[in-house]
Design a protein around this motif. Structure first.
Motif, PDB file in Angstrom:
ATOM      1  N   ALA A 174     -44.682 -18.789 -35.709  1.00  9.89           N
ATOM      2  CA  ALA A 174     -45.901 -19.316 -36.337  1.00  9.89           C
ATOM      3  C   ALA A 174     -46.027 -20.832 -36.213  1.00  9.89           C
ATOM      4  CB  ALA A 174     -45.947 -18.909 -37.814  1.00  9.89           C
ATOM      5  N   SER A 175     -44.906 -21.529 -36.081  1.00 15.12           N
ATOM      6  CA  SER A 175     -44.991 -22.984 -35.953  1.00 15.12           C
ATOM      7  C   SER A 175     -43.984 -23.468 -34.922  1.00 15.12           C
ATOM      8  CB  SER A 175     -44.749 -23.658 -37.307  1.00 15.12           C
ATOM      9  OG  SER A 175     -43.393 -23.513 -37.689  1.00 15.12           O
ATOM     10  N   GLU A 176     -44.072 -24.744 -34.623  1.00 12.76           N
ATOM     11  CA  GLU A 176     -43.212 -25.310 -33.589  1.00 12.76           C
ATOM     12  C   GLU A 176     -42.879 -26.757 -33.924  1.00 12.76           C
ATOM     13  OE1 GLU A 176     -46.476 -24.368 -31.050  1.00 12.76           O
ATOM     14  OE2 GLU A 176     -46.580 -26.418 -30.263  1.00 12.76           O
ATOM     15  N   ARG A 177     -41.826 -27.252 -33.315  1.00 10.11           N
ATOM     16  CA  ARG A 177     -41.406 -28.641 -33.500  1.00 10.11           C
ATOM     17  C   ARG A 177     -41.683 -29.403 -32.204  1.00 10.11           C
ATOM     18  NH1 ARG A 177     -36.941 -31.369 -31.799  1.00 10.11           N
ATOM     19  NH2 ARG A 177     -36.122 -29.450 -30.887  1.00 10.11           N
ATOM     20  N   ARG A 178     -42.509 -30.437 -32.302  1.00  8.78           N
ATOM     21  CA  ARG A 178     -42.768 -31.247 -31.119  1.00  8.78           C
ATOM     22  C   ARG A 178     -41.564 -32.118 -30.831  1.00  8.78           C
ATOM     23  NH1 ARG A 178     -47.599 -33.309 -29.502  1.00  8.78           N
ATOM     24  NH2 ARG A 178     -48.321 -31.190 -29.813  1.00  8.78           N
ATOM     25  N   VAL A 179     -40.987 -31.941 -29.647  1.00  3.58           N
ATOM     26  CA  VAL A 179     -39.829 -32.757 -29.268  1.00  3.58           C
ATOM     27  C   VAL A 179     -40.232 -34.233 -29.303  1.00  3.58           C
ATOM     28  CG1 VAL A 179     -38.291 -33.354 -27.351  1.00  3.58           C
ATOM     29  CG2 VAL A 179     -38.788 -30.950 -27.862  1.00  3.58           C
ATOM     30  N   GLY A 180     -39.377 -35.057 -29.866  1.00  3.12           N
ATOM     31  CA  GLY A 180     -39.671 -36.484 -29.949  1.00  3.12           C
ATOM     32  C   GLY A 180     -40.338 -36.877 -31.247  1.00  3.12           C
ATOM     33  N   GLY A 181     -40.533 -35.933 -32.126  1.00  2.00           N
ATOM     34  CA  GLY A 181     -41.004 -36.277 -33.467  1.00  2.00           C
ATOM     35  C   GLY A 181     -42.501 -36.294 -33.582  1.00  2.00           C
ATOM     36  N   GLY A 182     -43.056 -37.442 -33.885  1.00  2.00           N
ATOM     37  CA  GLY A 182     -44.475 -37.504 -34.177  1.00  2.00           C
ATOM     38  C   GLY A 182     -44.665 -37.428 -35.673  1.00  2.00           C
ATOM     39  N   LEU A 183     -45.890 -37.231 -36.080  1.00  2.00           N
ATOM     40  CA  LEU A 183     -46.182 -37.178 -37.511  1.00  2.00           C
ATOM     41  C   LEU A 183     -45.487 -35.987 -38.143  1.00  2.00           C
ATOM     42  CD1 LEU A 183     -50.002 -37.908 -37.294  1.00  2.00           C
ATOM     43  CD2 LEU A 183     -48.154 -39.522 -37.761  1.00  2.00           C
ATOM     44  N   PHE A 184     -45.037 -36.145 -39.373  1.00  2.00           N
ATOM     45  CA  PHE A 184     -44.408 -35.061 -40.141  1.00  2.00           C
ATOM     46  C   PHE A 184     -43.250 -34.425 -39.366  1.00  2.00           C
ATOM     47  CE2 PHE A 184     -49.082 -35.003 -40.841  1.00  2.00           C
ATOM     48  CZ  PHE A 184     -49.079 -35.716 -42.026  1.00  2.00           C
ATOM     49  N   GLY A 185     -42.487 -35.252 -38.647  1.00  2.00           N
ATOM     50  CA  GLY A 185     -41.350 -34.730 -37.904  1.00  2.00           C
ATOM     51  C   GLY A 185     -41.759 -33.833 -36.757  1.00  2.00           C
ATOM     52  N   GLY A 186     -43.035 -33.832 -36.423  1.00  2.00           N
ATOM     53  CA  GLY A 186     -43.491 -33.083 -35.270  1.00  2.00           C
ATOM     54  C   GLY A 186     -43.704 -31.604 -35.514  1.00  2.00           C
ATOM     55  N   ARG A 187     -43.619 -31.154 -36.791  1.00  2.00           N
ATOM     56  CA  ARG A 187     -43.823 -29.723 -37.072  1.00  2.00           C
ATOM     57  C   ARG A 187     -45.316 -29.421 -37.067  1.00  2.00           C
ATOM     58  NH1 ARG A 187     -39.581 -26.398 -36.717  1.00  2.00           N
ATOM     59  NH2 ARG A 187     -40.770 -24.499 -36.431  1.00  2.00           N
TER      60      ARG A 187
END
Ligand code: MTE
Ligand code: MO
Length: 305
Positions: free
Chosen positions: A266-279
């Motif tokens: 249902a969700s994913e983590r953007r490698v390299g972070g970004g806003l809200f840890g990339g989630r």
């Protein structure tokens, strides 16, 4: 999700190579990229198929990889792929085609428009990146060799060369790595044979010199360092489906409503972070629903996963 409006400047026009190099040396990760003034100009994507989202840094894209031919660790490909010989390189195209043969890499990609495509990329392991590819549409390549009417699927194979690909010294995968697409998926304009990224030839860890990219499917479909493309009548065997069919289907369309048996999609983590840890939430067909949903009309995507 996708740009439909203008064909303005390319990412590589607004972000000349020296700037990538600067960014690479001065900053690490997408968080730093987010802070960059270059972000303000990110809307200058090249292709109407490109996303507006800021690409991951070259560092992220080339340091965190899945390429089991070089080992199962995410850092293994960057560390071990240097020794791969990519010149000369040829690709066998065979099966149900008018012009089967062994094509030299340079011949295969010559006279093809090199068009930058900034695509979302979603790994089945629930991480994602955004990557600016160059390459050519697979459809153009297949049309050149002439697809015969009996062909219903396209099968792909990666190089087998254990002396240069240390991961192949372990038999946990039945090498070569194999993947496949249905012919309509292969002919879709979003499906590309990528020959580089950030305007440069493909780094070895990303699948030099030529790899598939199918942005609405989980990353494992996007097979790297291809040496064989076969047009076939029947659904071909594929590596992850052969290993664990209950977890990895042939279609592997990104689908937040169909969980992997061992984790949520249902969700994913953007490698390299970004806003809200990339989630972030995973999107149906990875955000390409308007473009590709019609390919699966009438199919139950919980069964054809
Ligand atoms: N030949 C080959 N292709 C492969 C893989 C692999 O192990 N071998 N891994 C796949 C997986 S699981 C992913 S997520 C992507 C990763 O591509 P990237 O490292 O360029 O981001 O490559 C895909 N293509
Ligand atoms: Mo993956």
């Amino acid at each position: 999700m996708l740009r439909r409006d203008a064909r303005k400047l390319r990412w590589s026009d607004v972000t000349p190579r020296p700037l990538w190099m600067n960014r690479r040396s001065l900053m690490t990760g997408a968080a730093a990229l987010m802070a960059s003034p270059a972000l303000a100009r990110i809307d200058a994507a090249a292709s109407p198929y490109s996303t507006d989202i800021a690409p991951n840094s070259l560092e992220d894209i080339t340091a965190y990889n899945n390429f089991y031919e070089f080992g199962t660790g995410k850092e293994d490909p960057a560390r071990l792929a240097d020794g791969l010989t990519i010149d000369p390189w040829s690709v066998v195209i065979d099966g149900l085609v008018d012009k089967p043969g062994t094509y030299d890499f340079a011949d295969l990609v010559k006279d093809q428009p090199l068009e930058e495509r900034i695509y979302r990329f979603r790994c089945v392991e629930a991480w994602s990146m955004v990557i600016p590819w160059i390459g050519l549409e697979l459809a153009g390549l297949l049309n050149r060799v002439g697809v015969q009417s009996g062909a219903k699927y396209v099968a792909f194979e990666t190089l087998v060369r254990p002396e240069e690909m240390p991961g192949q010294q372990s038999p946990f995968i039945e090498w070569p790595y194999r993947e496949g697409l249905r012919l309509d998926e292969a002919m879709h304009p979003l499906t590309i044979m990528a020959t580089g990224l950030y305007g440069e030839p493909m780094p070895r860890q990303n699948g030099a010199p030529i790899r598939l990219v199918v942005p609405w499917k989980y990353g494992f479909k996007s097979i790297k360092s291809i040496v064989r493309i076969s047009l076939v009548a029947d659904m071909p065997p594929t590596t992850w489906n052969m290993l664990q069919p209950s977890e990895y289907g042939f279609f592997a369309n990104v689908n937040p409503t169909v969980d992997h048996p061992r984790w949520s999609q249902a969700s994913e983590r953007r490698v390299g972070g970004g806003l809200f840890g990339g989630r972030e939430d995973t999107l149906m067909f990875n955000g390409y629903e308007a473009e590709v949903a019609s390919l699966y009309a009438g199919q139950d995507l919980a069964v054809a996963y």
